[in-house]
Design a protein around this motif. Structure first.
Motif, PDB file in Angstrom:
ATOM      1  N   PRO A   1     130.495  -9.695 -52.627  1.00 60.89           N
ATOM      2  CA  PRO A   1     131.177  -9.052 -53.770  1.00 60.89           C
ATOM      3  C   PRO A   1     132.036  -7.862 -53.360  1.00 60.89           C
ATOM      4  O   PRO A   1     133.100  -7.641 -53.954  1.00 60.89           O
ATOM      5  CB  PRO A   1     130.019  -8.638 -54.680  1.00 60.89           C
ATOM      6  CG  PRO A   1     128.771  -8.747 -53.879  1.00 60.89           C
ATOM      7  CD  PRO A   1     129.051  -9.772 -52.829  1.00 60.89           C
TER       8      PRO A   1
ATOM      9  N   ILE B   1     134.503  -9.839 -59.298  1.00 59.47           N
ATOM     10  CA  ILE B   1     134.174  -9.202 -60.578  1.00 59.47           C
ATOM     11  C   ILE B   1     132.935  -9.851 -61.179  1.00 59.47           C
ATOM     12  O   ILE B   1     131.988  -9.180 -61.581  1.00 59.47           O
ATOM     13  CB  ILE B   1     135.370  -9.316 -61.562  1.00 59.47           C
ATOM     14  CG1 ILE B   1     136.565  -8.523 -61.040  1.00 59.47           C
ATOM     15  CG2 ILE B   1     134.970  -8.832 -62.941  1.00 59.47           C
ATOM     16  CD1 ILE B   1     137.868  -8.788 -61.779  1.00 59.47           C
ATOM     17  N   ARG B   2     132.951 -11.185 -61.199  1.00 57.88           N
ATOM     18  CA  ARG B   2     131.815 -11.903 -61.792  1.00 57.88           C
ATOM     19  C   ARG B   2     130.516 -11.565 -61.051  1.00 57.88           C
ATOM     20  O   ARG B   2     129.467 -11.378 -61.666  1.00 57.88           O
ATOM     21  CB  ARG B   2     132.055 -13.415 -61.764  1.00 57.88           C
ATOM     22  CG  ARG B   2     133.124 -13.863 -62.764  1.00 57.88           C
ATOM     23  CD  ARG B   2     133.299 -15.375 -62.734  1.00 57.88           C
ATOM     24  NE  ARG B   2     134.374 -15.796 -63.614  1.00 57.88           N
ATOM     25  CZ  ARG B   2     134.234 -16.009 -64.923  1.00 57.88           C
ATOM     26  NH1 ARG B   2     133.060 -15.821 -65.489  1.00 57.88           N
ATOM     27  NH2 ARG B   2     135.256 -16.395 -65.649  1.00 57.88           N
ATOM     28  N   LYS B   3     130.625 -11.482 -59.726  1.00 52.71           N
ATOM     29  CA  LYS B   3     129.419 -11.174 -58.957  1.00 52.71           C
ATOM     30  C   LYS B   3     128.947  -9.745 -59.229  1.00 52.71           C
ATOM     31  O   LYS B   3     127.748  -9.492 -59.364  1.00 52.71           O
ATOM     32  CB  LYS B   3     129.668 -11.380 -57.463  1.00 52.71           C
ATOM     33  CG  LYS B   3     129.699 -12.849 -57.083  1.00 52.71           C
ATOM     34  CD  LYS B   3     129.439 -13.025 -55.608  1.00 52.71           C
ATOM     35  CE  LYS B   3     128.420 -14.106 -55.396  1.00 52.71           C
ATOM     36  NZ  LYS B   3     128.078 -14.270 -53.980  1.00 52.71           N
ATOM     37  N   ALA B   4     129.896  -8.814 -59.310  1.00 55.26           N
ATOM     38  CA  ALA B   4     129.524  -7.428 -59.588  1.00 55.26           C
ATOM     39  C   ALA B   4     128.831  -7.322 -60.932  1.00 55.26           C
ATOM     40  O   ALA B   4     127.916  -6.527 -61.113  1.00 55.26           O
ATOM     41  CB  ALA B   4     130.762  -6.542 -59.562  1.00 55.26           C
ATOM     42  N   LEU B   5     129.259  -8.162 -61.867  1.00 58.23           N
ATOM     43  CA  LEU B   5     128.678  -8.101 -63.206  1.00 58.23           C
ATOM     44  C   LEU B   5     127.378  -8.896 -63.313  1.00 58.23           C
ATOM     45  O   LEU B   5     126.801  -8.991 -64.383  1.00 58.23           O
ATOM     46  CB  LEU B   5     129.670  -8.610 -64.241  1.00 58.23           C
ATOM     47  CG  LEU B   5     130.978  -7.821 -64.334  1.00 58.23           C
ATOM     48  CD1 LEU B   5     131.882  -8.406 -65.397  1.00 58.23           C
ATOM     49  CD2 LEU B   5     130.692  -6.351 -64.618  1.00 58.23           C
ATOM     50  N   GLY B   6     126.956  -9.502 -62.195  1.00 60.84           N
ATOM     51  CA  GLY B   6     125.631 -10.109 -62.217  1.00 60.84           C
ATOM     52  C   GLY B   6     125.597 -11.613 -62.028  1.00 60.84           C
ATOM     53  O   GLY B   6     124.547 -12.219 -62.207  1.00 60.84           O
ATOM     54  N   ALA B   7     126.740 -12.260 -61.669  1.00 63.87           N
ATOM     55  CA  ALA B   7     126.711 -13.696 -61.422  1.00 63.87           C
ATOM     56  C   ALA B   7     125.958 -13.978 -60.125  1.00 63.87           C
ATOM     57  O   ALA B   7     126.202 -13.335 -59.115  1.00 63.87           O
ATOM     58  CB  ALA B   7     128.130 -14.247 -61.338  1.00 63.87           C
ATOM     59  N   THR B   8     125.044 -14.932 -60.168  1.00 65.32           N
ATOM     60  CA  THR B   8     124.295 -15.299 -58.963  1.00 65.32           C
ATOM     61  C   THR B   8     125.056 -16.376 -58.196  1.00 65.32           C
ATOM     62  O   THR B   8     126.069 -16.895 -58.670  1.00 65.32           O
ATOM     63  CB  THR B   8     122.908 -15.842 -59.324  1.00 65.32           C
ATOM     64  OG1 THR B   8     123.089 -16.971 -60.179  1.00 65.32           O
ATOM     65  CG2 THR B   8     122.083 -14.794 -60.054  1.00 65.32           C
ATOM     66  N   PHE B   9     124.535 -16.716 -57.024  1.00 66.65           N
ATOM     67  CA  PHE B   9     125.098 -17.799 -56.205  1.00 66.65           C
ATOM     68  C   PHE B   9     125.266 -19.056 -57.044  1.00 66.65           C
ATOM     69  O   PHE B   9     126.331 -19.655 -57.077  1.00 66.65           O
ATOM     70  CB  PHE B   9     124.149 -18.065 -55.028  1.00 66.65           C
ATOM     71  CG  PHE B   9     124.609 -19.149 -54.100  1.00 66.65           C
ATOM     72  CD1 PHE B   9     125.424 -18.861 -53.027  1.00 66.65           C
ATOM     73  CD2 PHE B   9     124.206 -20.461 -54.296  1.00 66.65           C
ATOM     74  CE1 PHE B   9     125.841 -19.856 -52.160  1.00 66.65           C
ATOM     75  CE2 PHE B   9     124.618 -21.464 -53.441  1.00 66.65           C
ATOM     76  CZ  PHE B   9     125.428 -21.156 -52.363  1.00 66.65           C
TER      77      PHE B   9
ATOM     78  N   GLU C   1     138.428 -12.470 -58.952  1.00 67.14           N
ATOM     79  CA  GLU C   1     137.654 -12.865 -60.138  1.00 67.14           C
ATOM     80  C   GLU C   1     136.190 -13.113 -59.749  1.00 67.14           C
ATOM     81  O   GLU C   1     135.274 -12.686 -60.456  1.00 67.14           O
ATOM     82  CB  GLU C   1     138.253 -14.143 -60.747  1.00 67.14           C
ATOM     83  CG  GLU C   1     137.423 -14.664 -61.916  1.00 67.14           C
ATOM     84  CD  GLU C   1     137.810 -16.078 -62.355  1.00 67.14           C
ATOM     85  OE1 GLU C   1     138.994 -16.446 -62.226  1.00 67.14           O
ATOM     86  OE2 GLU C   1     136.910 -16.797 -62.815  1.00 67.14           O
TER      87      GLU C   1
ATOM     88  N   ASN D   1     125.415 -19.426 -60.298  1.00 69.76           N
ATOM     89  CA  ASN D   1     126.396 -19.289 -61.369  1.00 69.76           C
ATOM     90  C   ASN D   1     127.790 -19.645 -60.883  1.00 69.76           C
ATOM     91  O   ASN D   1     128.509 -20.413 -61.508  1.00 69.76           O
ATOM     92  CB  ASN D   1     126.414 -17.853 -61.905  1.00 69.76           C
ATOM     93  CG  ASN D   1     125.135 -17.487 -62.634  1.00 69.76           C
ATOM     94  OD1 ASN D   1     124.724 -16.340 -62.637  1.00 69.76           O
ATOM     95  ND2 ASN D   1     124.480 -18.455 -63.242  1.00 69.76           N
ATOM     96  N   ILE D   2     128.161 -19.037 -59.736  1.00 67.86           N
ATOM     97  CA  ILE D   2     129.514 -19.246 -59.200  1.00 67.86           C
ATOM     98  C   ILE D   2     129.662 -20.675 -58.698  1.00 67.86           C
ATOM     99  O   ILE D   2     130.663 -21.354 -58.954  1.00 67.86           O
ATOM    100  CB  ILE D   2     129.803 -18.254 -58.056  1.00 67.86           C
ATOM    101  CG1 ILE D   2     129.656 -16.815 -58.544  1.00 67.86           C
ATOM    102  CG2 ILE D   2     131.185 -18.485 -57.463  1.00 67.86           C
ATOM    103  CD1 ILE D   2     130.694 -16.362 -59.516  1.00 67.86           C
TER     104      ILE D   2
END
Lengths: 405, 232
Positions: free
Chosen positions: A398, A315-323, A312, A325-326
């Motif tokens: 990612p 996926i979130r990182k691939a879709l553009g989540a930054t450090f 998960e 964000n996570i």
């Protein structure tokens, strides 16, 4: 990304794994609940200890007449003649934070009933003496203000005196003779037993202070004034005020010339302080341990959760989540667990404290401080133990994370 | 020019040995091109795809995406670039299993900082474009493989990216679904989207307007539509 998005994501994640979330919370619930219950019991114990210590007279100041110097020879303490009944009244009127002021005189006499006699101490006292010494009357009544005003010859006797002079018969209403004058017995005190110093506290005869001074002992001065201060932390202040007042009244400029002395029961006070500090420390360590254990529980579950949700995260990182964000997502998750756990813990803690008071026969005192403290501590724990797993999640590569099965 | 790669090398350190996964790639992809990237396993195809998708950085070389150098950005800047410019479609769909199809499609917009209302509208629009508006509330595990991949395509399109990276998008699908999905890509190509399709199936690659063959870390062939390439 907005902050409340992170909260929503965290709540959804917790909701989708209900059982695990609840079990994780349980650590914090038990921690916070235990702290609140324990502290409330501790506070109850502390209050009880304080009450029983203060019944010993921990808040007591003793004003004694000084030891005068006669031809260079110091006389016994209390034998000075400058402490008057007026001084006692002045203390009562002018000084705040005082519960009771009890002046007294005392002298040893032979007390006689018919062919029985007994050597004991006769105390001239006021009504307040009963409160200050925590005396209770077994049968009959205590000396009243009226008795003091009218200087009546009445006496309240201790249990030892009663049994020695009257055996098993009830002495109330009978007469005893002190110094050949008859005194009517109006009451008998409850058994108090020996004092800590080995003195028999039931071996006494109490008569009105005015009667004692004017009709029995022929005194114009009093020997002792017992002052009960309303709270322990006011003792030093009240003591200083009394000293200033008495110096004023006795026109003494130099404290070295004092014709009185004011003593307090410092040793008992110190015992009380160290006892309550110990109780607080003990509870504090219990608080720390149980909450830290709960916090480690959160960390443990968050670590598992991060590993489990590697994909998960990928996926979130691939879709553009930054450090951030996570990091935020997982940190908020652990904080939400600890906040919810903390709130439920507060409810359970308060409820169990009340239940213990209700059914356990224990005094519990629920105060705001442990509630706020344990709540913010649990939030802090959520934050602290959430940081490591959250960082671990946020730092995942990612590519690796997407490949994770 | 949407993509311009110059002298891209990717070198891995394995023990004391250096292994070059990519050994000097030069590649231009124009806007609106539909390129199929092919190559046997171990050819460096995945590494090239990761670099093109801004998931990884080359050891040396220059990568200009929409004229902007992205080869050596920080992790967070790469994440932002992926969010804005790249739409991913994966072989195994990579949908979040616990949220609805609509929320899955809207996910890139969350990280783009777009408000909830607009997110849902845009997500719904793209879900409708792939013909799944009736399944918006379904969770991925309630959908068939083909449907899941269509959700993933909607997700790739939702932030209107410069390129769509599709990594073996039909690898887990049956023939019928494969056909459906490839038709969607062909439609997207006709709409003018830039698509990079990674595949090892020559028939799939023939849908593309340009076919690239990677072998031993270099592009060995670059051909137009219709020419069948021998992968092995």
């Amino acid at each position: 990304m907005l902050f409340n998005e992170s909260v929503i994501i965290a709540l959804k994640a917790l909701y989708s794994n209900k059982l695990r979330s609840i079990l994780t919370m349980l650590g914090i619930i038990i921690g916070v609940g235990a702290v609140i219950a324990m502290v409330s019991i501790g506070m109850g114990v502390r209050k009880k200890v304080q009450d029983s210590i203060s019944s010993l007279g921990s808040n007591m100041l003793i004003v004694q007449a000084g030891a005068p110097r006669v031809n260079g020879v110091r006389q016994a303490a209390g034998s000075g003649e400058n402490l008057k009944l007026d001084d006692s009244d002045a203390i009562k009127k002018k000084i705040k934070n005082i519960d009771y002021v009890a002046p007294s005189v005392q002298k040893a006499y032979q007390v006689v009933n018919g062919n029985q006699n007994w050597n004991t101490t006769v105390y001239g006292i006021t009504y307040e003496y009963m409160s200050i010494r925590s005396l209770t009357v077994n049968s009959g009544s205590f000396i009243s203000d009226n008795d003091i005003n009218t200087r009546t010859r009445v006496a309240v006797i201790g249990a030892t005196v009663a049994s020695n002079l009257f055996g098993s018969t009830n002495p109330v209403g009978k007469n005893i003779r002190i110094n050949n004058d008859p005194y009517k017995i109006i009451g008998v005190l409850d058994n108090k037993g020996q004092s800590a110093m080995g003195q028999d506290q039931d071996d006494c005869v109490l008569i009105p202070i005015t009667t004692a001074m004017e009709r029995l002992m022929a005194l114009t001065s009093i020997r002792t004034i017992n002052v009960q201060v309303s709270s322990a932390d006011k003792i030093d202040q009240v003591q200083a005020e009394i000293e200033t007042l008495l110096r004023q009244r006795h026109r003494i400029k130099n404290p070295a010339d004092d014709d009185f002395q004011v003593n307090n029961l410092t040793s008992i006070m110190e015992t009380m302080t160290s006892t309550t500090t110990m109780i607080t420390l003990l509870l504090g360590s219990i608080a720390a341990i149980s909450l830290v254990v709960g916090g480690i529980g959160i960390m443990n579950i968050m670590m598992v959760s991060v590993t489990e949700r590697t994909r998960e995260i990928g996926i979130r990182k691939a879709l553009g989540a930054t450090f951030n964000n996570i990091m935020m997502q997982f940190l908020i998750e652990s904080i939400v667990v600890s906040v919810l756990g903390g709130l439920v813990g507060i409810i359970i803690g308060c409820a169990s404290a009340m239940a213990i008071a209700q059914f356990g026969g224990f005094n519990t005192v629920i105060t705001l401080e442990p509630i706020l403290l344990s709540f913010f501590f649990s939030v802090g724990i959520g934050l602290f133990f959430g940081i490591y797993p959250a960082r671990k999640a946020a730092k995942l590569d990612p590519i690796e994370a997407l490949r994770y099965e | 020019m949407t993509i311009r790669l110059e002298g891209i090398k990717k070198i891995y350190q394995i023990g004391t040995q250096e292994v070059a996964a990519l050994n000097g790639i030069n590649l231009n992809i124009k806007k609106g091109e539909f390129a199929a990237l092919m190559g046997p396993s171990g050819s460096g195809k995945s590494t090239l795809m990761n670099i093109l998708g801004c998931l990884d950085r080359p050891t040396v070389g220059s990568y200009k995406l929409d004229g902007k150098e992205v080869a050596h950005l920080s992790d967070d800047d790469l994440a932002k670039t992926r969010n804005k410019k790249i739409g991913f479609v994966f072989q195994n769909f990579n949908l979040l299993s616990r949220i609805s199809a609509l929320d899955n499609v809207a996910l890139p917009l969350v990280y783009a900082g777009i408000g909830r209302k607009e997110r849902m509208e845009r997500a719904y629009h793209y879900l409708k474009a792939v013909g799944l508006d009736t399944r918006a509330d379904h969770q991925p595990n309630e959908l068939s493989g083909g449907q899941r991949q269509r959700v993933a395509i909607a997700r790739a399109l939702v932030n209107d990216p410069s390129i769509i990276m599709a990594d073996e998008p039909t690898g887990n699908l049956d023939t019928k679904s494969t056909k459906e999905i490839m038709n969607i890509f062909i439609d997207l190509h006709e709409q003018g989207k830039t698509i990079i399709l990674v595949t090892h199936e020559p028939e799939i690659a023939t849908c593309a307007s340009r076919q690239l063959l990677v072998r031993d870390g270099v592009i060995t062939r670059d051909a137009g539509k219709g020419e069948k390439m021998d992968v092995v």
